[in-house]
Scaffold this motif. Structure first.
Motif, PDB file in Angstrom:
ATOM      1  N   GLU A  20       0.824  -1.202   0.000  1.00 30.07           N
ATOM      2  CA  GLU A  20       0.000   0.000   0.000  1.00 30.07           C
ATOM      3  C   GLU A  20       0.868   1.266   0.000  1.00 30.07           C
ATOM      4  OE1 GLU A  20      -4.022  -0.886   2.360  1.00 30.07           O
ATOM      5  OE2 GLU A  20      -2.261  -0.946   3.643  1.00 30.07           O
ATOM      6  N   PRO A  21       0.809   2.104  -1.044  1.00 27.16           N
ATOM      7  CA  PRO A  21       1.573   3.357  -1.042  1.00 27.16           C
ATOM      8  C   PRO A  21       1.294   4.235   0.179  1.00 27.16           C
ATOM      9  CG  PRO A  21       0.775   2.898  -3.249  1.00 27.16           C
ATOM     10  CD  PRO A  21       0.146   1.871  -2.348  1.00 27.16           C
ATOM     11  N   ARG A  22       0.054   4.294   0.631  1.00 21.91           N
ATOM     12  CA  ARG A  22      -0.269   5.112   1.799  1.00 21.91           C
ATOM     13  C   ARG A  22       0.419   4.588   3.049  1.00 21.91           C
ATOM     14  NH1 ARG A  22      -6.437   6.190   2.777  1.00 21.91           N
ATOM     15  NH2 ARG A  22      -5.526   7.695   4.241  1.00 21.91           N
ATOM     16  N   THR A  23       0.552   3.268   3.157  1.00 22.25           N
ATOM     17  CA  THR A  23       1.220   2.671   4.315  1.00 22.25           C
ATOM     18  C   THR A  23       2.737   2.760   4.173  1.00 22.25           C
ATOM     19  OG1 THR A  23      -0.652   1.149   4.508  1.00 22.25           O
ATOM     20  CG2 THR A  23       1.298   0.637   5.798  1.00 22.25           C
ATOM     21  N   GLN A  24       3.239   2.687   2.943  1.00 27.37           N
ATOM     22  CA  GLN A  24       4.666   2.908   2.719  1.00 27.37           C
ATOM     23  C   GLN A  24       5.074   4.271   3.257  1.00 27.37           C
ATOM     24  OE1 GLN A  24       5.034   2.510  -1.526  1.00 27.37           O
ATOM     25  NE2 GLN A  24       4.433   0.359  -1.518  1.00 27.37           N
ATOM     26  N   LEU A  25       4.165   5.238   3.128  1.00 23.87           N
ATOM     27  CA  LEU A  25       4.424   6.596   3.614  1.00 23.87           C
ATOM     28  C   LEU A  25       4.093   6.732   5.099  1.00 23.87           C
ATOM     29  CD1 LEU A  25       5.016   9.646   3.240  1.00 23.87           C
ATOM     30  CD2 LEU A  25       2.633   9.902   2.483  1.00 23.87           C
ATOM     31  N   GLY A  26       2.900   6.309   5.484  1.00 28.25           N
ATOM     32  CA  GLY A  26       2.415   6.557   6.851  1.00 28.25           C
ATOM     33  C   GLY A  26       2.869   5.560   7.892  1.00 28.25           C
ATOM     34  N   GLY A  27       3.259   4.357   7.467  1.00 28.94           N
ATOM     35  CA  GLY A  27       3.742   3.361   8.408  1.00 28.94           C
ATOM     36  C   GLY A  27       2.641   2.526   9.038  1.00 28.94           C
TER      37      GLY A  27
END
Length: 330
Positions: free
Chosen positions: A189-196
């Motif tokens: 998930e790109p959002r999780t790659q960023l947000g953790g």
């Protein structure tokens, strides 16, 4: 004296209870999702939006120039790695390692090597790590995702290590495999790659039966993988509802905890206020002291949703170190 009988007044008709039907649906974008009140549980596989892209540039140095250079250098490093088979032309695959490493190709390469060498060193964790292989772990709700994210965009994972965990039905090995599947999802998930990721370990109902599942060797194996092999921005591991018995488990894991992971460990007990200091109340359901209106949902439904990605995970399981050097260059 005449006694007259009075008729009992009939109870007013009751309104039928509204039954909430929770099932997997398919959106117009062909992505499976579960509707939970006002929230949607789905995998966020879309590219970062404009606001997130600005944040990625600030936090991760994610500029077009840096991304292009990092991908080119990362490919060069991986091509030189003997017997390694990974999809070098798939930029989304490369970025899932690069983004959490702030687009430092050397760092991403070290993690990728450890990620796949772990599977060689521990073969039972190197094959068939798919949603279907650990479906029973999700069915029994030992492992769950929340449909909400933290205010900083982090994914929230719940691991029920106490009353919902029956080691006779869910072995520690299978639980660890489920964690591997979940982290693979987070990496996608790109959002999780960023947000953790924030992980909540709920230990209500922890007993000696659970404690006896752990040994120093399994503790080291799990922590080696978490600390050295995963390209995920781990934001916090929150231990809640832990009884005194938990000290026995912690004493097994403590010798293998690195300084970085120690700083991410939070022990909240039954103090939901303490938990809310780390994760916003708007992101958590009432059971954890939050205000998010998230209906409870059967683990089977979550497993059903993940099953839509079974074939993708089967492909992911083919990546890694192989004996065929020609295939490794593919």
């Amino acid at each position: 004296m005449k006694i007259t009988k009075t008729r009992k007044r009939p109870d007013p008709p009751r309104k039928p209870k509204k039954i909430m039907v929770i099932c997997v649906e398919i959106g117009t974008d062909n992505v499976p999702f579960i509707k939970l009140g006002d929230h949607l549980m789905r995998l966020d596989l879309e590219d970062l939006n404009e606001k997130e892209a600005q944040r990625a540039e600030k936090e991760l140095q994610e500029t077009p120039e840096n991304v292009q250079f990092a991908i080119s250098k990362f490919k060069e490093i991986l091509q030189a790695e003997e017997n390694l088979y990974v999809p070098l032309e798939d930029e989304s695959f490369l970025i899932k390692f690069l983004r959490p490493c702030r687009f430092q190709p050397e760092t991403a390469a070290r993690i990728l090597r450890r990620f796949y060498r772990f599977k060689i060193k521990h073969p039972k964790y190197g094959k068939n790590i798919t949603p279907n292989s650990v479906r029973h772990v999700f069915d029994t709700e030992v492992f769950k995702f929340l449909p909400t994210r933290t205010s900083s965009g982090a994914r929230i994972m719940i691991v029920n290590c106490g009353e919902k965990w029956n080691p006779k039905k869910v072995s520690l090995e299978d639980m660890f495999k489920a964690v591997m599947v979940a982290i693979e999802i987070a990496m996608l998930e790109p959002r999780t790659q960023l947000g953790g990721v924030h992980v909540i370990l709920d230990l209500v109902g922890l007993s000696l039966v659970h404690v006896y599942q752990f040994s120093p060797s399994t503790a080291k194996l799990i922590l080696d993988w978490v600390q050295d092999c995963t390209a995920v921005r781990l934001k916090g591991i929150h231990v809640i509802n832990q009884p005194i018995l938990f000290n026995m488990v912690y004493s097994i894991f403590k010798p293998f905890l690195g300084d970085k992971l120690k700083k991410m460990l939070f022990f909240h007990g039954v103090n939901s206020k303490s938990l809310l200091e780390n994760i916003s109340k708007e992101s958590l359901p009432e059971i954890y002291g939050g205000t998010a209106d998230i209906p409870d949902y059967p683990g089977k439904i979550f497993a059903d949703m993940l099953f839509y990605y079974q074939s993708d995970f089967e492909v992911y399981s083919t990546y890694g170190y192989v004996a065929d050097t020609e295939k490794a260059r593919g």
